[in-house]
Enzyme design. Sequence first.
Site, mmCIF file in Angstrom:
data_model
loop_
_atom_site.group_PDB
_atom_site.id
_atom_site.type_symbol
_atom_site.label_atom_id
_atom_site.label_comp_id
_atom_site.label_asym_id
_atom_site.label_seq_id
_atom_site.Cartn_x
_atom_site.Cartn_y
_atom_site.Cartn_z
ATOM 1 N N VAL A 8 0.852 -1.205 0.000
ATOM 2 C CA VAL A 8 0.000 0.000 0.000
ATOM 3 C C VAL A 8 0.882 1.246 0.000
ATOM 4 C CG1 VAL A 8 -1.858 1.266 1.151
ATOM 5 C CG2 VAL A 8 -1.724 -1.224 1.404
ATOM 6 N N LYS A 23 -5.864 -2.244 -1.833
ATOM 7 C CA LYS A 23 -5.063 -1.526 -0.823
ATOM 8 C C LYS A 23 -5.916 -1.106 0.380
ATOM 9 C CE LYS A 23 -1.849 0.093 -4.368
ATOM 10 N NZ LYS A 23 -1.602 1.157 -5.363
HETATM 11 N N1 HSE Z 1 -0.701 0.520 -10.412
HETATM 12 C C1 HSE Z 1 -0.426 1.035 -9.127
HETATM 13 C C2 HSE Z 1 -0.682 2.540 -9.119
HETATM 14 C C3 HSE Z 1 0.996 0.721 -8.760
HETATM 15 O O1 HSE Z 1 -0.873 3.132 -10.184
HETATM 16 O O2 HSE Z 1 -0.727 3.132 -8.051
HETATM 17 C C4 HSE Z 1 1.303 0.841 -7.321
HETATM 18 O O3 HSE Z 1 0.633 -0.060 -6.518
#
Ligand code: HSE
Length: 427
Positions: free
Chosen positions: A131, A204
């Site tokens: 996260v 998250k």
């Molecule tokens: N794809 C995620 C983002 C990467 O754009 O935040 C980080 O977890």
Amino acid sequence: MESLKVGIIGCGTVGSGVVKLLTGNKKVISERIGKDIEIAFVADRDVEKVKRLGIPEEKIVDDGFKALNIECDVVVELIGGTTIAKDIVSLAIEKGKHVVTANKALLADYGEELFKKAKKKGVSLKFEASVGGGIPVIKALREGLVGNRIKRIYGIINGTANYILTEMTEKGITFDEALRKAQELGYAEADPTLDVEGYDAAHKIAILSTLSFCRWVKTENVYVRGIKDITPVDIELAREFGYKVKLLAISKLVDEELEVRVHPTMIPEDHILSNVNGVFNACLIEGDFVGDTLYYGKGAGEKPTASAVVSDIVDIAIGNKYFVPECLFKEGDKPKIKAPEEFISSFYLRFTAVDKPGVLAKISKILADYGISIKMALQKSININGGVPVVMTTHPACKSNVQKAIEEIDKLDVILKPTFVCMIEEL
Ligand code: HSE
Ligand code: NDP
């Protein structure tokens, strides 16, 4: 000097960052902790990629499962996904290895099973990078805020979505244009579904909720709506009402029930979270004693994410075994998850209506019938889909009532398109 042997499985963006950090800052780390962190092996399908990082050939393996036969203290899972990664993490735990992972999708869906397994085996399963990338938000929750009852969490925790909304806000461009830019710059994946549909943020916030509210929260417990239907018109109209649009992850106890949601949210433009722009992440956590606390930084990318992974490795090296909160493993009363229909929120409603006398009266009557009180109203003399936007914000109302009212309003002959609805958080 005593050493901790670490095996890295998956040497893509994050894995290569971890190799670079452990080699580049080796001396700094060992000076701080009085122990050496030694790379026992690096496993990746692409062996050449690992060689280019300066890892000697005898320490390179072309398959994650094979690598688990090599002696080490900690296995770092950085391949991603919930299939092979789950088997690798499970097997590593069974073999008595500590595990570090950045895999939020895995923990949001299988955390309960994996943490129970790790606890039974007496090994650590650490996940700081899952996260907020480089922001030590998990450490903040588990250490700095450990004495507090957590009241609420508001997170901008998907960098790709935040970049897209920032570009739309600052440049007036469409979602598709902003997404294309995000892909060109390498922020969004070639398949950006998890980011723009809100599921990455849902993974998250499920993890943060599990740590904060003493019940296992899974992706399926999170109400999720992505940002694909946000238009420059709504961003501009929100601004006129004093709001910015953010993909907000929210977790809060309301009447002893847990409300966990991710959706485009209008927040006051002078609030500090409104100024978290581009790929940056931020998390506001309120504890009952500490009050509001705020964590800000880079939520993704090779270096920030590696920084978080290495903090977990160091924790294990210094004997900080910490598991997820003990209460998660105990039976007993757990907060119920609130059904989305029961959410109470203020709403932004944009109707696409014909420009005729009596339209506002018809809309207002239906809203009143469902007990929805209008806070502000505005009609713009611009043409959208052959109609004019009539925009209202409401006082707090029950989501199911708003849904029912909108269904009825959308059937009126003066309404030309489905009404756009967005929740508002005054924060
Ligand atoms: N794809 C995620 C983002 C990467 O754009 O935040 C980080 O977890
Ligand atoms: P990448 O796709 O860049 O890297 C994964 C690597 O693992 C690839 O090189 C892949 O090889 C390799 N791999 C896949 N399967 C195996 C296997 N069975 N054995 C050996 N190697 C294998 O992913 P990221 O580094 O971006 O992400 C890793 C994890 O970190 C994910 O869980 C992600 O969600 C998380 N994370 C990522 C962040 C970021 O900014 N990128 C931020 C925070 C968390 P191949 O390409 O050939 O499949």
